[in-house]
Motif scaffolding. Sequence first.
Motif, PDB file in Angstrom:
ATOM      1  N   ILE A  39       0.831  -1.203   0.000  1.00  0.00           N
ATOM      2  CA  ILE A  39       0.000   0.000   0.000  1.00  0.00           C
ATOM      3  C   ILE A  39       0.864   1.252   0.000  1.00  0.00           C
ATOM      4  CG2 ILE A  39      -1.592   1.379   1.403  1.00  0.00           C
ATOM      5  CD1 ILE A  39      -3.075  -1.148   2.097  1.00  0.00           C
ATOM      6  N   LEU A  40       1.893   1.261   0.831  1.00  0.00           N
ATOM      7  CA  LEU A  40       2.781   2.425   0.876  1.00  0.00           C
ATOM      8  C   LEU A  40       3.422   2.678  -0.487  1.00  0.00           C
ATOM      9  CD1 LEU A  40       4.178   4.654   2.548  1.00  0.00           C
ATOM     10  CD2 LEU A  40       5.995   2.996   3.026  1.00  0.00           C
ATOM     11  N   ASN A  41       3.926   1.638  -1.124  1.00  0.00           N
ATOM     12  CA  ASN A  41       4.564   1.807  -2.433  1.00  0.00           C
ATOM     13  C   ASN A  41       3.566   2.312  -3.476  1.00  0.00           C
ATOM     14  OD1 ASN A  41       7.073   0.962  -1.512  1.00  0.00           O
ATOM     15  ND2 ASN A  41       6.698  -1.186  -2.008  1.00  0.00           N
ATOM     16  N   GLU A  42       2.346   1.802  -3.420  1.00  0.00           N
ATOM     17  CA  GLU A  42       1.331   2.262  -4.371  1.00  0.00           C
ATOM     18  C   GLU A  42       1.007   3.735  -4.153  1.00  0.00           C
ATOM     19  OE1 GLU A  42      -3.232   1.250  -5.845  1.00  0.00           O
ATOM     20  OE2 GLU A  42      -2.098  -0.239  -4.687  1.00  0.00           O
ATOM     21  N   LEU A  43       0.842   4.137  -2.902  1.00  0.00           N
ATOM     22  CA  LEU A  43       0.540   5.539  -2.616  1.00  0.00           C
ATOM     23  C   LEU A  43       1.675   6.446  -3.096  1.00  0.00           C
ATOM     24  CD1 LEU A  43      -0.966   5.292   0.985  1.00  0.00           C
ATOM     25  CD2 LEU A  43      -2.207   5.648  -1.150  1.00  0.00           C
ATOM     26  N   LYS A  44       2.899   6.035  -2.858  1.00  0.00           N
ATOM     27  CA  LYS A  44       4.036   6.848  -3.295  1.00  0.00           C
ATOM     28  C   LYS A  44       4.079   6.963  -4.813  1.00  0.00           C
ATOM     29  CE  LYS A  44       7.156   6.234   0.643  1.00  0.00           C
ATOM     30  NZ  LYS A  44       8.459   5.683   1.113  1.00  0.00           N
ATOM     31  N   ASN A  45       3.834   5.864  -5.506  1.00  0.00           N
ATOM     32  CA  ASN A  45       3.865   5.887  -6.967  1.00  0.00           C
ATOM     33  C   ASN A  45       2.736   6.740  -7.539  1.00  0.00           C
ATOM     34  OD1 ASN A  45       6.116   4.225  -7.153  1.00  0.00           O
ATOM     35  ND2 ASN A  45       4.902   2.349  -7.228  1.00  0.00           N
ATOM     36  N   GLU A  46       1.544   6.599  -6.983  1.00  0.00           N
ATOM     37  CA  GLU A  46       0.400   7.346  -7.511  1.00  0.00           C
ATOM     38  C   GLU A  46       0.487   8.826  -7.155  1.00  0.00           C
ATOM     39  OE1 GLU A  46      -1.752   6.231  -9.562  1.00  0.00           O
ATOM     40  OE2 GLU A  46      -1.364   4.087  -9.442  1.00  0.00           O
ATOM     41  N   ARG A  47       1.107   9.139  -6.035  1.00  0.00           N
ATOM     42  CA  ARG A  47       1.226  10.534  -5.599  1.00  0.00           C
ATOM     43  C   ARG A  47       2.374  11.271  -6.308  1.00  0.00           C
ATOM     44  NH1 ARG A  47       3.068  12.745  -0.504  1.00  0.00           N
ATOM     45  NH2 ARG A  47       4.818  11.293  -0.693  1.00  0.00           N
ATOM     46  N   GLU A  48       3.229  10.552  -7.005  1.00  0.00           N
ATOM     47  CA  GLU A  48       4.401  11.158  -7.627  1.00  0.00           C
ATOM     48  C   GLU A  48       4.002  12.341  -8.498  1.00  0.00           C
ATOM     49  OE1 GLU A  48       8.466   9.712  -9.921  1.00  0.00           O
ATOM     50  OE2 GLU A  48       6.678   8.445  -9.952  1.00  0.00           O
ATOM     51  N   ASN A  49       4.734  13.442  -8.356  1.00  0.00           N
ATOM     52  CA  ASN A  49       4.536  14.680  -9.118  1.00  0.00           C
ATOM     53  C   ASN A  49       3.293  15.460  -8.688  1.00  0.00           C
ATOM     54  OD1 ASN A  49       6.864  14.175 -10.706  1.00  0.00           O
ATOM     55  ND2 ASN A  49       5.662  12.867 -12.080  1.00  0.00           N
ATOM     56  N   LYS A  50       2.616  15.035  -7.637  1.00  0.00           N
ATOM     57  CA  LYS A  50       1.518  15.814  -7.068  1.00  0.00           C
ATOM     58  C   LYS A  50       2.074  16.618  -5.891  1.00  0.00           C
ATOM     59  CE  LYS A  50      -1.746  13.933  -9.658  1.00  0.00           C
ATOM     60  NZ  LYS A  50      -2.468  14.694 -10.698  1.00  0.00           N
ATOM     61  N   HIS A  51       1.819  17.922  -5.893  1.00  0.00           N
ATOM     62  CA  HIS A  51       2.410  18.790  -4.872  1.00  0.00           C
ATOM     63  C   HIS A  51       1.500  19.038  -3.672  1.00  0.00           C
ATOM     64  CE1 HIS A  51       4.975  19.691  -8.394  1.00  0.00           C
ATOM     65  NE2 HIS A  51       5.909  19.797  -7.464  1.00  0.00           N
ATOM     66  N   VAL A  52       0.223  18.667  -3.788  1.00  0.00           N
ATOM     67  CA  VAL A  52      -0.704  18.834  -2.668  1.00  0.00           C
ATOM     68  C   VAL A  52      -1.274  17.455  -2.320  1.00  0.00           C
ATOM     69  CG1 VAL A  52      -2.822  19.903  -1.825  1.00  0.00           C
ATOM     70  CG2 VAL A  52      -1.307  21.174  -3.359  1.00  0.00           C
ATOM     71  N   THR A  53      -0.930  16.968  -1.135  1.00  0.00           N
ATOM     72  CA  THR A  53      -1.442  15.690  -0.653  1.00  0.00           C
ATOM     73  C   THR A  53      -2.199  15.924   0.642  1.00  0.00           C
ATOM     74  OG1 THR A  53       0.402  14.449  -1.615  1.00  0.00           O
ATOM     75  CG2 THR A  53      -0.838  13.376   0.133  1.00  0.00           C
ATOM     76  N   ARG A  54      -3.387  15.366   0.721  1.00  0.00           N
ATOM     77  CA  ARG A  54      -4.189  15.500   1.946  1.00  0.00           C
ATOM     78  C   ARG A  54      -4.667  14.128   2.391  1.00  0.00           C
ATOM     79  NH1 ARG A  54      -6.945  17.349  -2.180  1.00  0.00           N
ATOM     80  NH2 ARG A  54      -6.365  19.510  -1.788  1.00  0.00           N
ATOM     81  N   LEU A  55      -4.735  13.943   3.694  1.00  0.00           N
ATOM     82  CA  LEU A  55      -5.352  12.758   4.273  1.00  0.00           C
ATOM     83  C   LEU A  55      -6.601  13.202   5.015  1.00  0.00           C
ATOM     84  CD1 LEU A  55      -5.534   9.800   5.205  1.00  0.00           C
ATOM     85  CD2 LEU A  55      -3.960  10.362   7.061  1.00  0.00           C
ATOM     86  N   ILE A  56      -7.741  12.689   4.587  1.00  0.00           N
ATOM     87  CA  ILE A  56      -9.002  12.962   5.272  1.00  0.00           C
ATOM     88  C   ILE A  56      -9.302  11.769   6.175  1.00  0.00           C
ATOM     89  CG2 ILE A  56     -11.471  13.388   5.031  1.00  0.00           C
ATOM     90  CD1 ILE A  56     -10.917  14.555   2.263  1.00  0.00           C
ATOM     91  N   SER A  57      -9.393  12.009   7.467  1.00  0.00           N
ATOM     92  CA  SER A  57      -9.727  10.962   8.426  1.00  0.00           C
ATOM     93  C   SER A  57     -11.153  11.179   8.898  1.00  0.00           C
ATOM     94  CB  SER A  57      -8.757  10.997   9.610  1.00  0.00           C
ATOM     95  OG  SER A  57      -9.036   9.958  10.516  1.00  0.00           O
ATOM     96  N   THR A  58     -12.040  10.236   8.584  1.00  0.00           N
ATOM     97  CA  THR A  58     -13.449  10.459   8.908  1.00  0.00           C
ATOM     98  C   THR A  58     -13.719  10.374  10.403  1.00  0.00           C
ATOM     99  OG1 THR A  58     -14.017   8.113   8.543  1.00  0.00           O
ATOM    100  CG2 THR A  58     -14.219   9.627   6.656  1.00  0.00           C
ATOM    101  N   HIS A  59     -13.054   9.442  11.094  1.00  0.00           N
ATOM    102  CA  HIS A  59     -13.246   9.295  12.540  1.00  0.00           C
ATOM    103  C   HIS A  59     -12.208   8.297  13.054  1.00  0.00           C
ATOM    104  CE1 HIS A  59     -15.353   5.834  10.947  1.00  0.00           C
ATOM    105  NE2 HIS A  59     -15.429   5.310  12.163  1.00  0.00           N
ATOM    106  N   PRO A  60     -11.906   8.316  14.363  1.00  0.00           N
ATOM    107  CA  PRO A  60     -10.761   7.565  14.875  1.00  0.00           C
ATOM    108  C   PRO A  60     -11.073   6.166  15.406  1.00  0.00           C
ATOM    109  CG  PRO A  60     -11.464   9.118  16.533  1.00  0.00           C
ATOM    110  CD  PRO A  60     -12.361   9.331  15.350  1.00  0.00           C
ATOM    111  N   ASP A  61     -11.852   5.367  14.660  1.00  0.00           N
ATOM    112  CA  ASP A  61     -11.970   3.957  15.001  1.00  0.00           C
ATOM    113  C   ASP A  61     -10.840   3.193  14.327  1.00  0.00           C
ATOM    114  OD1 ASP A  61     -14.005   3.759  16.811  1.00  0.00           O
ATOM    115  OD2 ASP A  61     -15.582   3.416  15.328  1.00  0.00           O
TER     116      ASP A  61
END
Length: 298
Positions: A39-61
């Motif tokens: 998963i980490l490798n996929e996120l890094k590859n897909e995020r490549e060349n994107k300058h704005v990355t956000r993580l939306i956390s809906t709730h802390p379960d």
Amino acid sequence: MVKIKSFLTNNGDMFYIKHNSDNFTIIDCCIDEENKDSILNELKNERENKHVTRLISTHPDDDHIRGLKYLAENFSILNFYCVENEATKDDLTDDFKKYCELRDSKQAFYLYKGCSRKWMNEFSPERKSSGINIKWPDPENSDFQNVLQEAKDGKSPNNISPIITYSLKNNITAYWFGDLETDYMNQIKDNVDWVEADIVFASHHGRSSGTIPSDILEKIKPKIIIIGNAKSKNLNYYPGYETITQNSAENIVIICENNTADFFVSNFNYNTPPNNLKKIHGKNLEGYTYIGSLEFNE
């Protein structure tokens, strides 16, 4: 091109949107020991060349923040989006501690109905927006204030989840509900400005406890409801609506380009695609099987 992915997880939720702008969005985190590297490798590859990355956390379960500490340590999270809250838990896992650290930090942005932010839903001369909007919560609403207090008292934080939409011009509109529960949605439904959408990611992984009320669905008019990861005995299969069930489809990818949204699943034996998906010759995605497309007018 836009790529939306819903991960097959261990009874949890995790999504990303690779936007057709300089944006990359992750919604929730559910990473286990056996899949954390892939998963980490996929996120890094897909995020490549994107300058704005956000993580939306809906709730802390746990099934929405599992592996958050690992992700934060190995994947730069400069923009952490959540509902402003003081949720507490008796079980202080490392992931919950990391959630609280991010939630209470200066890099947090608090979500509420109608909020705006570069480049979530605001353009600027240097960068387009991501097309994400927040339909709920209303911080002044008494029902929402009650669930905030319950989460602060250590009870379930399910109902602090925001309602999120993503829209792409001349293409798809999608909803995320986090883990909102049916009774609570009935309480707040008249205070949400519902818009029609093509895709709904079912609340609470598609469990019956999170069944989206019929009068809300009548306003949204979804073409497809995606039912998430949970035990089959706990699911509502939304009779009368076209559905994709992640338990059987496994990983789901939607590629939005021009005026089509193409649906792919990682289970090559999946044989129950929605009837309203049209097969278009030549669609393919490595590691996935194509199950059909939605078409849109310009």
